[in-house]
Write a protein that holds these residues in place. Structure first.
Motif, PDB file in Angstrom:
ATOM      1  N   UNK A  34       0.782  -1.228   0.000  1.00  0.00           N
ATOM      2  CA  UNK A  34       0.000   0.000   0.000  1.00  0.00           C
ATOM      3  C   UNK A  34       0.812   1.275   0.000  1.00  0.00           C
ATOM      4  N   UNK A  35       2.139   1.174  -0.115  1.00  0.00           N
ATOM      5  CA  UNK A  35       3.002   2.363  -0.091  1.00  0.00           C
ATOM      6  C   UNK A  35       3.517   2.664  -1.494  1.00  0.00           C
ATOM      7  N   UNK A  36       3.154   3.800  -2.013  1.00  0.00           N
ATOM      8  CA  UNK A  36       3.665   4.269  -3.299  1.00  0.00           C
ATOM      9  C   UNK A  36       4.939   5.057  -3.048  1.00  0.00           C
ATOM     10  N   UNK A  84       4.128   6.351   6.838  1.00  0.00           N
ATOM     11  CA  UNK A  84       3.467   5.395   7.726  1.00  0.00           C
ATOM     12  C   UNK A  84       3.254   5.993   9.113  1.00  0.00           C
ATOM     13  N   UNK A  85       4.322   6.512   9.707  1.00  0.00           N
ATOM     14  CA  UNK A  85       4.218   7.056  11.066  1.00  0.00           C
ATOM     15  C   UNK A  85       3.519   8.411  11.080  1.00  0.00           C
ATOM     16  N   UNK A  86       3.960   9.307  10.191  1.00  0.00           N
ATOM     17  CA  UNK A  86       3.376  10.658  10.172  1.00  0.00           C
ATOM     18  C   UNK A  86       2.160  10.742   9.246  1.00  0.00           C
ATOM     19  N   UNK A 186      -0.195  -3.365  10.553  1.00  0.00           N
ATOM     20  CA  UNK A 186      -0.110  -2.648   9.273  1.00  0.00           C
ATOM     21  C   UNK A 186       1.180  -1.847   9.188  1.00  0.00           C
ATOM     22  N   UNK A 187       1.522  -1.156  10.266  1.00  0.00           N
ATOM     23  CA  UNK A 187       2.730  -0.323  10.261  1.00  0.00           C
ATOM     24  C   UNK A 187       3.979  -1.162  10.053  1.00  0.00           C
ATOM     25  N   UNK A 188       4.061  -2.287  10.757  1.00  0.00           N
ATOM     26  CA  UNK A 188       5.254  -3.129  10.631  1.00  0.00           C
ATOM     27  C   UNK A 188       5.397  -3.679   9.216  1.00  0.00           C
ATOM     28  N   UNK A 189       4.299  -4.162   8.644  1.00  0.00           N
ATOM     29  CA  UNK A 189       4.346  -4.698   7.289  1.00  0.00           C
ATOM     30  C   UNK A 189       4.768  -3.621   6.303  1.00  0.00           C
ATOM     31  N   UNK A 190       4.185  -2.443   6.435  1.00  0.00           N
ATOM     32  CA  UNK A 190       4.517  -1.372   5.493  1.00  0.00           C
ATOM     33  C   UNK A 190       5.953  -0.882   5.665  1.00  0.00           C
ATOM     34  N   UNK A 302      -2.787   5.230   0.181  1.00  0.00           N
ATOM     35  CA  UNK A 302      -3.714   5.698   1.217  1.00  0.00           C
ATOM     36  C   UNK A 302      -3.107   5.440   2.594  1.00  0.00           C
ATOM     37  N   UNK A 303      -2.940   6.500   3.377  1.00  0.00           N
ATOM     38  CA  UNK A 303      -2.417   6.348   4.738  1.00  0.00           C
ATOM     39  C   UNK A 303      -3.450   5.656   5.620  1.00  0.00           C
TER      40      UNK A 303
END
Length: 309
Positions: A34-36, A84-86, A186-190, A302-303
């Protein structure tokens, strides 16, 4: 054209496509989660300069490869933190990363401009396999990084489509809220997928400075990072399809060099445009195709905020 004359061209296509393949594989992993990341060009440049500097200062190209992968991974970590974090805008962050990587690589490599690599990767043949007619000279008389790129694509395909970890990655890219609900972080995977993408982009950059054109030249990626991003769409986010796409683009690049050396009277500027014209054509055709097939991961770009679940 005879088969014998095609073999050197196809072998050159493999070499030219390898840096694009590494970068595209990394982007597939990031986008599947999900991260572009539009910072591929910048990460490749940092990988190229880090690989060159460490190789020339240590005399060992494997140290250069490690440095390039770390450099690309650190660049991707910046993108992961912002997006991811911000929960920042992924497009803006990626573009900023490309600009930052371009400037940083130029600064770090300023005193190395035009220098050759002291320990470039050399071609070596795989016994028995290199004797296979046609296929052997094309695929099995290359350098070790080419072989690693084959294995990496197969390994990532297996991870994505044959393991529970791959299912978690794809679920995060499709529906992060549902993935979160069943206990997937989700955060760890991304983070992991984005950093993996940076590591592979750095490796692609190192291939340029340590094998393809063993030297350091500012902006030596020449847009290959952007081609890699487009290639992910062409490959429909599948690592194995990325192999075909990379070698297709590599073949166009190799063909332009052959046409120039053959003395064909075509403007060198037009020949330099061919890979990018192909990129535009591919994007148009694949966009039409995506209307009929499964397209990009639903949550791409999408965040995700747990509080909004």
């Amino acid at each position: 054209m005879e088969i014998g004359s095609l073999v050197p061209l196809l072998a050159a296509a493999i070499v030219a496509g390898t840096p694009i393949l590494f970068a595209a594989l990394g982007e597939v992993m990031a986008e599947r989660s999900g991260i572009l990341n539009l910072g591929v060009e910048g990460m490749m440049l940092v990988g190229a300069v880090m690989g060159f500097i460490f190789t020339n200062n240590t005399g060992n190209h494997w140290y250069g490869i490690m440095a390039a992968m770390i450099g690309g991974g650190c660049m991707a970590l910046i993108h992961a933190f912002i997006t991811v974090t911000l929960r920042g805008n992924q497009v803006v962050s990626g573009l900023a990363l490309t600009i930052f990587g371009t400037g940083l690589s130029g600064f770090l490599g300023k005193s190395y401009q035009g220098m050759p690599t002291v320990d470039p990767f050399a071609h070596f043949s795989i016994p028995l396999l290199d004797k296979i007619p046609v296929i052997g000279p094309i695929f099995f008389q290359q350098d070790v990084l080419v072989y690693i790129s084959f294995l990496t694509a197969i390994f990532l395909w297996y991870i994505l489509y044959r393991t529970s970890w791959g299912l978690a990655i794809r679920s995060v890219g499709e529906n992060p809220a549902a993935a979160d609900a069943v206990g997937i972080s989700v955060s760890r995977v991304r983070y992991l997928c984005t950093i993996t993408g940076g590591i592979l982009a750095g490796l692609g950059g190192a291939y340029l400075s340590l094998a393809y054109a063993p030297s350091w030249q500012e902006n030596m990626t020449a847009g290959r990072g952007w081609i890699a991003v487009a290639l992910v769409i062409f490959a429909l986010w599948n690592p194995l399809r990325a192999i075909v796409g990379s070698y297709l683009f590599g073949g166009v690049e190799a063909l332009t060099f052959r046409m120039q050396t053959a003395g064909i009277q075509i403007s060198s500027f037009f020949l330099a445009m061919l890979p990018y014209l192909l990129t535009i054509l591919v994007l148009v055709l694949v966009t039409i195709r995506l209307r009929q097939e499964a397209g990009a991961p639903s949550a791409l770009g999408v965040a995700y905020d747990r509080e909004e679940r």
